[in-house]
Write an enzyme that holds these catalytic residues in place. Structure first.
Site, PDB file in Angstrom:
ATOM      1  N   GLU A  63      -4.858   1.078  -5.526  1.00 33.92           N
ATOM      2  CA  GLU A  63      -3.224   0.111  -5.817  1.00 33.92           C
ATOM      3  C   GLU A  63      -3.365   0.013  -7.527  1.00 33.92           C
ATOM      4  OE1 GLU A  63      -0.712  -1.493  -5.899  1.00 33.92           O
ATOM      5  OE2 GLU A  63      -1.021  -2.203  -3.673  1.00 33.92           O
TER       6      GLU A  63
ATOM      7  N   CYS B 276       1.214  -0.974  -0.182  1.00 29.47           N
ATOM      8  CA  CYS B 276       0.197  -0.241  -0.037  1.00 29.47           C
ATOM      9  C   CYS B 276       0.510   1.536   0.121  1.00 29.47           C
ATOM     10  CB  CYS B 276      -0.902   0.055   1.311  1.00 29.47           C
ATOM     11  SG  CYS B 276      -2.333   1.319   1.060  1.00 29.47           S
TER      12      CYS B 276
END
Length: 358
Positions: free
Chosen positions: A129, A2
């Site tokens: 993402e 992340c």
């Protein structure tokens, strides 16, 4: 992994959006640690080294406080261990932005804060993402939104999930939301993503102000996200999981680790490569791709709602400016600078129905 998030709420809205129940079941609204609201800046595109809102037990700052009394703090993304001996925290030679749940007990940087109970919850609208097939397509990933939801979790109403059929009722849902009058303490806005993390407190060897930093814990991706990436943040789903993760007095470290599981409860939509540059900070970062783009799947009701907010909502209150927020004008020519697109739907044009600032 992340490596990028969005958090567009103003400090007072974060306090309302992260309300919780203590051990006795009493509804509480966490307050900010003194001075920390000024350290946090809302942003559509947060990257490591920036400050993010973090929820944790007040007992970490006040030994006399109950462990289930929560407080909000602004912490820097990228954990600096308390034992780090350089005078400059930027001299860290390895990345601590993320830590794998499987190795928390293997590395001293993470094992020490874990065993000390230094658990926290990172708050965000969602995270980005990148899918690596056929180039790098970015996606914005977040909790599905529902009507009548409470702070930190959905309570009542229909969830706006990933089905195209759900979008047929979008207009009526928006109207219902706009008409609903809420008490000042209630929060029915965007449900914040609650991510499990660890934090540490570092002080310069030569003296100076302590620096609080955090790391995002990651787990294997859930089945619905595996096509995008093989890892995901360790998401805590609902008030009870958040309470147990933060309650280091009642929930021992090894038991808390059982909460770190892939959660198949998130939804997502593709966004523009505009977000790839961390210096870009405007609503375009999280805006769903325009219809007709070949890379866009069937848009979900949640992403349709977001598109509606971005295109038609009118800001009705002053908000703290984002880190590098560009000025955008709505259809009526009014500036939307500093206004989080995920929250615009809360603001009704009738001033008598606007949520009050706290």
């Amino acid at each position: 992994m992340c490596g990028r998030t969005a958090c567009t709420l103003a400090p007072d809205e974060i306090s309302r959006a992260s309300g919780y129940r203590d051990r006795t079941g009493q509804r509480r609204r966490p307050q900010w640690r003194d001075g920390d609201p000024d350290k946090y800046r809302p942003s559509y595109n947060k990257s490591p080294q920036s400050n993010s809102p973090v929820l944790l037990s007040r007992k970490h700052f006040d030994k006399e406080a109950p462990v289930d009394d929560c407080v909000l703090a602004a912490m820097r993304w990228g954990l600096v261990p308390s034992w780090f001996r350089e005078n400059d925290p930027n001299k860290m030679q390895y990345s601590t932005n993320n830590c794998r749940s499987e190795s928390l007990l293997e590395k001293k940087s993470y094992k020490d804060p874990l065993l000390k109970g230094q658990r926290c919850v990172i708050l965000a609208d969602g995270f980005y993402e990148w899918k690596r097939e056929n180039g790098k397509q970015p996606f914005f990933i977040y909790f599905p939104q529902s009507q009548g939801q409470g702070p930190l979790g959905a309570t009542e109403g229909s969830v706006l999930g990933a089905s195209c059929q759900d979008s047929e009722n979008l207009e009526s849902k928006e109207e219902s939301s706009a008409q609903g009058e809420q008490e000042d303490s209630d929060w029915t806005g965007w449900r914040l993503l609650t991510i499990a993390g660890l934090f540490d407190r570092w002080k310069p060897p030569g003296g100076g102000e302590a620096l609080y930093t955090y790391t995002v814990i990651t787990v294997n991706a859930s089945p619905n996200l595996q096509s995008i990436h093989d890892r995901m943040p360790a998401v805590l789903d609902g008030e009870e999981e958040v309470r147990r993760w933060l309650d280091f007095g009642e929930v021992r470290s090894l038991d808390a680790l059982k909460l770190l599981q892939p959660k198949d409860t998130l939804t997502f939509h593709p966004v523009s490569s505009f977000v790839n540059n961390s210096r870009n900070n405007s609503p375009e970062c999280l805006q769903p791709l325009e219809p007709g783009n070949k890379k866009e799947p069937c848009p979900s009701a949640s992403s349709k709602m977001m598109m509606s907010w971005l295109q038609t909502a009118t800001p009705g209150r002053k908000r703290k400016e984002t880190e590098e927020d560009a000025e955008v004008k709505d259809e009526q020519g009014k500036s939307t600078k500093g206004v989080g697109p995920l929250q615009k739907w809360l603001v009704n044009s009738d001033t008598n129905k606007r949520p009050k600032n706290t």
